[in-house]
Design a protein around this motif. Structure first.
Motif, PDB file in Angstrom:
ATOM      1  N   GLU A  14       0.814  -1.215   0.000  1.00 27.36           N
ATOM      2  CA  GLU A  14       0.000   0.000   0.000  1.00 27.36           C
ATOM      3  C   GLU A  14       0.847   1.264   0.000  1.00 27.36           C
ATOM      4  OE1 GLU A  14      -2.747  -0.107   3.197  1.00 27.36           O
ATOM      5  OE2 GLU A  14      -3.832  -1.863   2.462  1.00 27.36           O
ATOM      6  N   TYR A  71       0.624  -2.472  -6.631  1.00 28.93           N
ATOM      7  CA  TYR A  71       0.058  -1.165  -6.967  1.00 28.93           C
ATOM      8  C   TYR A  71      -0.062  -0.347  -5.679  1.00 28.93           C
ATOM      9  CZ  TYR A  71      -1.111  -3.094 -11.530  1.00 28.93           C
ATOM     10  OH  TYR A  71      -1.035  -3.668 -12.783  1.00 28.93           O
ATOM     11  N   SER A 129      -0.743   2.660  -3.088  1.00 25.76           N
ATOM     12  CA  SER A 129      -1.687   3.773  -3.082  1.00 25.76           C
ATOM     13  C   SER A 129      -0.989   5.100  -2.800  1.00 25.76           C
ATOM     14  CB  SER A 129      -2.767   3.530  -2.020  1.00 25.76           C
ATOM     15  OG  SER A 129      -2.185   3.421  -0.734  1.00 25.76           O
ATOM     16  N   ARG A 130       0.200   5.058  -2.226  1.00 27.18           N
ATOM     17  CA  ARG A 130       0.926   6.294  -1.936  1.00 27.18           C
ATOM     18  C   ARG A 130       2.426   6.052  -2.033  1.00 27.18           C
ATOM     19  NH1 ARG A 130      -0.611   3.925   2.783  1.00 27.18           N
ATOM     20  NH2 ARG A 130       0.914   3.812   4.493  1.00 27.18           N
ATOM     21  N   GLY A 178      -2.079   6.993 -10.571  1.00 30.35           N
ATOM     22  CA  GLY A 178      -3.044   7.094  -9.483  1.00 30.35           C
ATOM     23  C   GLY A 178      -2.437   6.898  -8.111  1.00 30.35           C
ATOM     24  N   ILE A 179      -1.192   7.294  -7.926  1.00 28.06           N
ATOM     25  CA  ILE A 179      -0.484   7.145  -6.648  1.00 28.06           C
ATOM     26  C   ILE A 179      -0.484   8.490  -5.928  1.00 28.06           C
ATOM     27  CG2 ILE A 179       1.702   6.545  -5.556  1.00 28.06           C
ATOM     28  CD1 ILE A 179       2.342   4.826  -7.989  1.00 28.06           C
ATOM     29  N   GLU A 180      -0.934   8.498  -4.674  1.00 29.33           N
ATOM     30  CA  GLU A 180      -0.929   9.732  -3.909  1.00 29.33           C
ATOM     31  C   GLU A 180       0.508  10.162  -3.624  1.00 29.33           C
ATOM     32  OE1 GLU A 180      -3.121   9.466  -0.337  1.00 29.33           O
ATOM     33  OE2 GLU A 180      -5.070   9.203  -1.312  1.00 29.33           O
TER      34      GLU A 180
END
Length: 450
Positions: free
Chosen positions: A141, A263, A265-266, A287-289
């Motif tokens: 994540e 994948y 998320s950040r 789409g990565i923060e």
């Protein structure tokens, strides 16, 4: 009374088991659970002939190299001596008491031959990483990225001026590797600025004074880690400049997506990865923060209004100055199409009471606006949030890995030369760190009672 003198006598028969003499809590016993090289041996089969003199088992050489990097044994001569004398090393390498240890020159010959042709060290690294994923040590994540300078095996006092170039008569393996990566964006093509000095023995190493002390020749080792347990997801060797390190971050993220379906998320990173283009690449393409510190030099220390004193109106696509006047744009792009300029009216600036604090040397105020300003604003918003503060704390895990690399594994200076040598050393060291991490986090199984 003095005891009888012990006289050495050769036994006709003896029974000796290495298995019984290795302590249950020995690090190698814990590491051995996670080293499975059968698949790698099958992949290496095409690089060996079916006829001729039998070669040294590649598994033996890989296991010896893992011992060297896990315990910080930097010399291959010393490594061969350690395996020859140490019972635990022999047990880990599957060598009997009378098993022959390969000569140190065998490592060099294979490194420049079969090992690099088959990309062996990358395969070993990915095999260990796959085991980390199977053991659920990778959350997938949150990732963190950073780079650290490692001194090259090059004498700083023998460098030649960069604008003079190398001698036409210069030759050697490191020279050939340097010429091969001149067009690689991670090395020669990373910047058009010539280095101040070039090393004749390793010209791909970059002259840098980033540490603030004496300048030296160095490479950068780039890590992409999972922040849950500080498992290294990928490693890349580059020249020691920031542009190459940003490129390495992109390569590592894309490779983790392609090969392991990871994948995140950040992404956590410092301001070196906070350019507008990099933030937009993370946010809009993947789409990565971006939990990354924004690279911003707009702050002023001379009393003039800085960028933060102006407010951007997303609805009207205008800026408002501290006096409430509007700055508009014609849509003209500058800086290779990456920046849009917003201008205030000269009439408004001439009669403004704040002109001396806004644009004392210009007719009107100009405000540059990146075409990726949306990604920059999102990164700033994240940095001010509780999640951003947590990410800055978690980012220290990657610094701890670099400290472990240099202080415990003794990789504060490279032993091999050239881009390939740096790549081999960084990959093996990252493999050793992941194996040691698994051995630490996953306890040994408790033996069953009879």
């Amino acid at each position: 009374m003095m005891g009888h003198r012990q006289v050495e006598q050769a036994a006709l028969f003896y029974e000796f088991s290495l298995e019984k003499h290795i302590p249950a809590d020995h690090l190698l016993r814990s590491i051995d659970r996670f080293v499975d090289l059968e698949e790698i041996k099958r992949d290496l089969a095409p690089f060996y002939s079916n006829i001729g003199r039998p070669s040294i088992d590649p598994e033996l050489m890989i296991r010896m190299l893992l011992i060297g990097y896990c315990f910080g044994i930097r010399s291959e001569r010393r490594l061969c001596d350690e395996v020859h004398l140490n019972l635990a090393d022999r047990w880990f390498c599957r060598l009997s008491l009378d098993g022959a240890v390969p000569d140190h020159s065998t490592f060099s010959k294979n490194r420049h031959g079969r090992f690099r042709q088959s990309d062996l060290f990358r395969r070993v690294f990915e095999c260990v990483l796959r085991r980390c994923i199977e053991e659920r040590l990778v959350g997938g994540e949150g990732f963190a990225v950073d780079a650290s300078l490692i001194k090259a095996d090059a004498n700083r006092q023998k460098g030649i001026e960069g604008d003079k170039g190398l001698s036409p008569a210069a030759a050697g393996r490191a020279i050939d590797e340097y010429l091969a990566v001149l067009d690689d964006a991670a090395f020669g093509a990373a910047t058009e600025v010539p280095p101040k000095f070039v090393s004749p023995s390793d010209p791909a190493a970059r002259w840098t004074g980033a540490h603030g002390g004496q300048a030296f020749f160095a490479y950068s080792t780039n890590y992409l880690i999972d922040v849950e347990n500080a498992i290294i997801i990928d490693v890349e060797a580059t020249t020691a400049i920031r542009q190459a390190e940003v490129l390495a971050a992109k390569r590592m993220i894309e490779r983790s997506l392609e090969r392991f379906d990871l994948y995140p998320s950040r992404l956590l990173g410092d301001s070196g990865y906070g350019s507008a283009e990099m933030l937009a690449w993370l946010l809009y393409e993947h789409g990565i923060e971006p939990h990354v510190t924004v690279f911003d030099k707009s702050a002023r220390t001379d009393g003039i209004f800085s960028r933060d004193d102006f407010t951007y109106d997303h609805t009207g696509d205008v800026y408002r100055c501290p006096d409430g006047k509007v700055l508009t744009t014609t849509g003209t792009l500058v800086n290779d199409g990456a920046t849009m300029l917003y201008l205030a009216s000269k009439r408004d600036c001439d009669r403004c009471a704040l002109k001396l604090r806004c644009c004392p040397t210009q007719a009107s105020r100009r405000m540059p606006h990146s075409i990726y300003e949306g990604a920059r604003d999102m990164a700033r918003q994240i940095a001010r949030s509780w999640e951003g503060r947590t990410s800055r704390r978690l980012r220290k895990k990657i610094e701890m890995l670099f400290a472990h690399l240099k202080r415990i594994l003794k990789l504060d200076r490279l032993r091999l030369r050239g881009p390939n040598g740096a790549r081999d050393e960084f990959t093996l060291a990252a493999t050793a760190q992941n194996i040691r991490k698994m051995a630490k986090l996953i306890p040994m199984p408790t033996p069953r009672l009879a």
